[in-house]
Write a protein that holds these residues in place. Structure first.
Motif, short mmCIF file in Angstrom:
data_model
loop_
_atom_site.label_atom_id
_atom_site.label_comp_id
_atom_site.label_asym_id
_atom_site.label_seq_id
_atom_site.Cartn_x
_atom_site.Cartn_y
_atom_site.Cartn_z
N GLN A 43 1.33 -1.15 -0.24
CA GLN A 43 0.54 0.11 0.01
C GLN A 43 0.66 1.53 -0.21
O GLN A 43 0.87 2.52 -0.85
CB GLN A 43 -0.89 -0.47 0.62
CG GLN A 43 -2.05 -1.39 1.07
CD GLN A 43 -2.81 -1.74 2.58
OE1 GLN A 43 -2.25 -0.61 3.69
NE2 GLN A 43 -3.77 -2.05 2.38
N VAL A 44 2.12 0.96 0.12
CA VAL A 44 2.65 2.43 0.97
C VAL A 44 4.40 1.55 0.09
O VAL A 44 4.58 0.69 0.78
CB VAL A 44 2.93 2.78 2.11
CG1 VAL A 44 3.71 3.83 2.16
CG2 VAL A 44 1.22 3.32 3.23
N THR A 45 5.19 2.70 0.15
CA THR A 45 6.12 2.90 -0.90
C THR A 45 7.75 3.04 0.24
O THR A 45 7.22 4.38 0.58
CB THR A 45 6.23 2.91 -2.39
OG1 THR A 45 6.23 4.50 -2.42
CG2 THR A 45 6.00 1.83 -2.79
N GLY A 46 8.51 2.99 -0.30
CA GLY A 46 9.54 3.94 0.26
C GLY A 46 10.15 4.06 2.54
O GLY A 46 9.34 2.25 2.43
N GLN A 47 10.46 4.38 2.67
CA GLN A 47 10.88 4.70 4.01
C GLN A 47 9.25 4.25 5.09
O GLN A 47 9.61 4.46 5.74
CB GLN A 47 11.38 5.72 4.10
CG GLN A 47 13.07 5.56 4.04
CD GLN A 47 14.03 6.96 4.35
OE1 GLN A 47 13.47 7.57 4.47
NE2 GLN A 47 15.04 7.09 3.67
N LEU A 48 8.12 5.54 4.14
CA LEU A 48 7.18 5.52 4.92
C LEU A 48 6.42 3.98 5.35
O LEU A 48 6.23 3.39 6.76
CB LEU A 48 5.91 6.23 4.58
CG LEU A 48 6.34 7.61 5.11
CD1 LEU A 48 5.12 8.16 4.13
CD2 LEU A 48 6.13 8.24 6.30
N ALA A 49 6.98 3.02 4.55
CA ALA A 49 6.79 1.60 4.75
C ALA A 49 7.47 1.27 5.47
O ALA A 49 6.81 0.23 6.35
CB ALA A 49 6.84 1.04 2.74
N VAL A 50 9.17 0.94 5.74
CA VAL A 50 9.57 0.26 6.01
C VAL A 50 9.87 1.09 8.16
O VAL A 50 8.83 0.10 8.77
CB VAL A 50 10.93 1.26 6.46
CG1 VAL A 50 12.15 0.02 7.45
CG2 VAL A 50 11.51 0.81 4.65
N TRP A 51 9.06 2.20 8.10
CA TRP A 51 8.29 2.62 9.49
C TRP A 51 7.65 2.32 9.84
O TRP A 51 7.39 1.33 11.46
CB TRP A 51 8.58 4.02 9.26
CG TRP A 51 9.71 4.50 9.57
CD1 TRP A 51 10.25 5.55 8.46
CD2 TRP A 51 10.85 4.72 10.89
NE1 TRP A 51 11.08 6.08 8.91
CE2 TRP A 51 12.09 6.08 10.26
CE3 TRP A 51 10.84 4.72 11.98
CZ2 TRP A 51 13.17 5.74 11.06
CZ3 TRP A 51 11.61 4.54 12.87
CH2 TRP A 51 13.38 5.55 12.26
N LEU A 52 6.34 2.26 9.34
CA LEU A 52 5.20 1.37 9.59
C LEU A 52 4.91 0.03 10.23
O LEU A 52 4.85 -0.07 11.19
CB LEU A 52 4.19 1.48 8.60
CG LEU A 52 3.33 2.48 8.74
CD1 LEU A 52 2.78 2.87 7.44
CD2 LEU A 52 2.83 3.79 9.36
#
Length: 404
Positions: A43-52
């Motif tokens: 659903q999300v790409t990049g660092q935001l996905a990793v943080w979540l």
């Protein structure tokens, strides 16, 4: 693999249930990460996905630790993990606020909004379900679930939801957290029930032994108490007659002697009845006791026609073998077979709880060998195949008037 299987078989039934319950909650943490965290990458790409995902993983670890400490508290191994429950609440609050912040300050993306809502709801749901392990009263569990549901409803407003959507979010958390909390409470109840049943079984065995001792004590008291009272009275009468120089004192002492011999005979009869075991009764009792303990017991063969001394010796074998199956093993099936082989009678007791069965040097088995040796019998014990323990007693049958 064999060592791992042996590790599991060596555990008692309550210990197996506890291990299963404990690892089920750890597995819930993995399900939590797989169902809430990993879909974020789609659903999300990049660092935001990793943080979540990292936030979900951190929360799953805290939930797993809380579940482990709460189960230890449930079994009385530690105090109530109040601090850990507060840590779980604080971590849940921080992660929820962080998820709301990511959703507000992140890019305007529907995928991010869906991921944030999924993580937000998942965090609150699992926190409420795992937190229910650390409390006992029903009201506190309901308050815990209701509080997280209310927090989910209020948290819907920062996520951009209106009143209807926020209420739906709260209801979703209420239903999901309520189900998980119910699962947690029921698992704890089931674990405690298994331990209580195991304790009750041990208590029942001890009560049976105590009852038999009381019966023996009553029988001995009835014999000794009555006769000793008569002996005391007649001895006192003999003393009085002897002081007066009357010859009836000798008659009284003769009567005392007769009663003393009679008492000795009666005591021997009581002890003999206590020591001797009827084989038919022991077979029936073993089947009843094992069945009551949840062990399937199959008995074949009839003791009819066997001499009394043979039945007594084999009865003790059945009694001791049954005790060993209950005390040392974790059997599901026990087969007791009595058969004649020429001039010998063979008793076989076989169970599938070999991992905890006693060896050949136990005091109980040593006592059985002594009893069997008195009637020229033999005893062999040991595992016969994977997970199966067998006890074989052989006794020669001496021809009697009642049979052979």
């Amino acid at each position: 693999m064999r060592e791992a299987g042996g590790w599991w078989r060596r555990k008692s039934t309550p210990a197996k249930v506890e291990t299963y319950t404990r690892w089920s909650f750890h597995f819930f943490a993995l399900i939590y990460v797989a169902s809430v965290g990993l879909p974020v990458f789609g659903q999300v790409t990049g660092q935001l996905a990793v943080w979540l995902v990292l936030l979900v993983c951190a929360h799953a670890v805290v939930c797993a630790v809380t579940a482990s400490l709460a189960l230890d508290w449930t079994r009385g191994r530690r105090e109530q993990p109040v601090r850990m429950l507060w840590v779980l609440g604080a971590v849940t609050l921080v992660i929820s606020v962080a998820v709301i912040g990511i959703a507000e300050r992140g890019p305007d993306d529907d995928g991010l909004d869906r991921a944030a809502v999924s993580v937000f709801v998942g965090v609150l749901t699992f926190a409420a379900g795992i937190g229910a392990l650390g409390v006992r009263r029903r009201r506190r569990v309901l308050a815990l679930v209701g509080g997280f549901a209310a927090g989910a409803a209020l948290g819907g407003f920062p996520l951009g939801y209106g009143v209807p959507e926020s209420l739906v979010t709260g209801i979703v958390v209420l239903v999901a957290a309520g189900f998980l909390a119910f699962t947690s409470v029921f698992s704890v109840w089931l674990l405690n029930a298994v331990y209580e049943l195991d304790t009750a079984r041990e208590t029942r065995a001890r009560l049976a032994v105590a009852e038999e001792r009381l019966r023996f004590g009553r029988d001995l008291h009835d014999v000794m108490g009555r006769n000793l009272a008569v002996i005391a009275l007649k001895s006192e009468l003999a003393v009085q007659l002897a002081r007066r120089g009357r010859g009836e004192a000798v008659d009284q002492m003769t009567e005392v002697q007769r009663i003393a011999h009679e008492t000795q005979r009666e005591v021997r009869d009581v002890v003999r009845g206590y020591r001797e075991a009827d084989l038919g009764t022991e077979l029936t009792g073993a089947q009843g006791v094992l069945t009551a303990a949840g062990i399937t017991c199959v008995v074949t063969g009839e003791p009819n026609g066997l001499p009394a001394e043979v039945q007594s010796a084999l009865g003790w074998v059945v009694r001791e073998a049954t005790t060993n199956v209950l005390r040392h093993g974790d059997a599901k099936l026990c087969v007791v077979a009595l058969r004649s082989e020429g001039e010998r009678v063979v008793l076989t007791v076989e169970n599938d709880g070999a991992s905890r069965s006693p060896g050949t040097g136990g005091s109980g088995l040593a006592g059985l060998r002594e009893r069997l040796a008195a009637v020229a019998g033999t005893l062999e014990t040991g595992p016969v195949r994977e997970g199966v323990f067998r006890l074989v007693a052989e006794v020669p049958v001496v021809a009697t008037e009642g049979g052979s």
